[in-house]
Scaffold this active site. Sequence first.
Site, mmCIF file in Angstrom:
data_model
loop_
_atom_site.group_PDB
_atom_site.id
_atom_site.type_symbol
_atom_site.label_atom_id
_atom_site.label_comp_id
_atom_site.label_asym_id
_atom_site.label_seq_id
_atom_site.Cartn_x
_atom_site.Cartn_y
_atom_site.Cartn_z
ATOM 1 N N LEU A 152 -4.573 -10.308 6.213
ATOM 2 C CA LEU A 152 -4.874 -9.173 5.154
ATOM 3 C C LEU A 152 -6.401 -9.254 4.440
ATOM 4 C CD1 LEU A 152 -3.190 -7.430 3.447
ATOM 5 C CD2 LEU A 152 -3.470 -9.814 1.103
ATOM 6 N N GLU A 209 -5.154 -16.754 9.215
ATOM 7 C CA GLU A 209 -4.303 -16.800 7.876
ATOM 8 C C GLU A 209 -3.691 -17.692 7.389
ATOM 9 O OE1 GLU A 209 -3.863 -12.854 5.320
ATOM 10 O OE2 GLU A 209 -2.445 -12.274 7.538
ATOM 11 N N LYS A 214 -0.846 -4.056 2.611
ATOM 12 C CA LYS A 214 -0.181 -5.684 2.188
ATOM 13 C C LYS A 214 0.859 -4.411 1.560
ATOM 14 C CE LYS A 214 -0.938 -8.400 -1.804
ATOM 15 N NZ LYS A 214 -0.480 -9.951 -1.139
ATOM 16 N N ARG A 257 -7.751 -1.553 -2.717
ATOM 17 C CA ARG A 257 -6.525 -1.940 -1.693
ATOM 18 C C ARG A 257 -5.340 -1.352 -1.412
ATOM 19 N NH1 ARG A 257 -6.428 -8.342 -0.529
ATOM 20 N NH2 ARG A 257 -4.500 -8.048 -2.610
ATOM 21 N N TYR A 269 2.118 -2.913 -1.949
ATOM 22 C CA TYR A 269 1.864 -4.236 -3.143
ATOM 23 C C TYR A 269 0.896 -4.469 -3.706
ATOM 24 C CZ TYR A 269 2.963 -8.554 -1.288
ATOM 25 O OH TYR A 269 2.507 -9.934 -0.174
HETATM 26 N N1 PLP Z 1 -3.356 -13.253 3.088
HETATM 27 C C1 PLP Z 1 -1.856 -12.566 2.612
HETATM 28 C C2 PLP Z 1 -1.026 -12.735 4.089
HETATM 29 C C3 PLP Z 1 -1.382 -13.171 1.558
HETATM 30 O O1 PLP Z 1 -0.068 -12.561 1.322
HETATM 31 C C4 PLP Z 1 -2.307 -12.988 0.469
HETATM 32 C C5 PLP Z 1 -1.981 -12.870 -0.728
HETATM 33 O O2 PLP Z 1 -0.916 -12.257 -1.315
HETATM 34 C C6 PLP Z 1 -3.547 -13.537 0.728
HETATM 35 C C7 PLP Z 1 -3.939 -13.293 2.264
HETATM 36 C C8 PLP Z 1 -4.833 -13.466 0.289
HETATM 37 O O3 PLP Z 1 -5.232 -12.268 -0.626
HETATM 38 P P1 PLP Z 1 -5.760 -11.852 -2.072
HETATM 39 O O4 PLP Z 1 -6.797 -12.996 -2.032
HETATM 40 O O5 PLP Z 1 -5.693 -10.776 -2.578
HETATM 41 O O6 PLP Z 1 -4.549 -12.395 -3.156
#
Ligand code: PLP
Length: 285
Positions: free
Chosen positions: A206, A182, A149, A51, A32
């Site tokens: 991620l 994270e 993701k 991505r 997603y």
């Molecule tokens: N890390 C995780 C586990 C996430 O679920 C997300 C966003 O949903 C992010 C980092 C940040 O990603 P992005 O900047 O692409 O929204």
Amino acid sequence: MSIVYLNGSYLPMAEAKISPMDRGFLFGDGIYEVVPSYGGEMVGFLPHIDRMNNGMADIGIKLGWSHDQWKSVCDTLIEKNGTGNLGLYLHVSRGADTKRFHACPEDIEPTVFAFTYDIPPAPVADKSKVMGYKVAIDHDLRWKRCHIKSTALLGNVLHFQHGYEQGTNETLLYNDKNELTEASACNAYIVKDGVVITPPLDNQILAGITRHILLDLLRKEGSIPVEERVVTMEEVFDADEVWVTSSSKEVVPVIEVDGKPINHGKIGDVWLAAQTIYSAGKLNY
Ligand code: PLP
């Protein structure tokens, strides 16, 4: 009622139905994205789609959509749901099988679902207008493929819930070596002596699009040094500032970690400078 996209049709959310045999439902077998859109302008559309394509390639879902096909779905959903502040949720599962069997069937069509939901207005770079987060900490117990993701988010959900039950806004995660990975739904950063430091991209995190845009903008602007390296939890508690980022929140200052104030519980000056740079440059991605 909001209009959603499902397998080639636009229809009211209540009319969108999928099979209970969909592998997304049974196994969390899908990929997603969430793309933010402000006043009809998407932030990071291309890297988000890249991505998602990488994620599908990683798990062997063959959809083969062009960027233009995704753009058309996103533009149509924005048009049908109003051009306010929207999160565009894009979801591809492997599809519906006739039996529940772990091996991936070759002959089924992926399920493609997309909908919009309201997100807050884009944050402004103003200390008096932003809420500093209080975050919990938790041992990162997710799988070793966090760069994908995946829609299988139970690990992230349980970590978020851990912080939520303590009344915090997010949960920072650390690995077996007591290193920051994270947060449950965000990337994480510390600031020390004016340097922005964030864990390197690997299978523990991620590759956030906000992270990508922020680091790229900071490097191009040049006034705030950036390092991608291992960050220990000792460094988190000793940091001058802590931030988390995600697409719908941009750069969020953290003022308390596990009950301990960061920067005396005040939002920092480096956050202000970084969010200013992010706000000015984000629409170029
Ligand atoms: N890390 C995780 C586990 C996430 O679920 C997300 C966003 O949903 C992010 C980092 C940040 O990603 P992005 O900047 O692409 O929204």
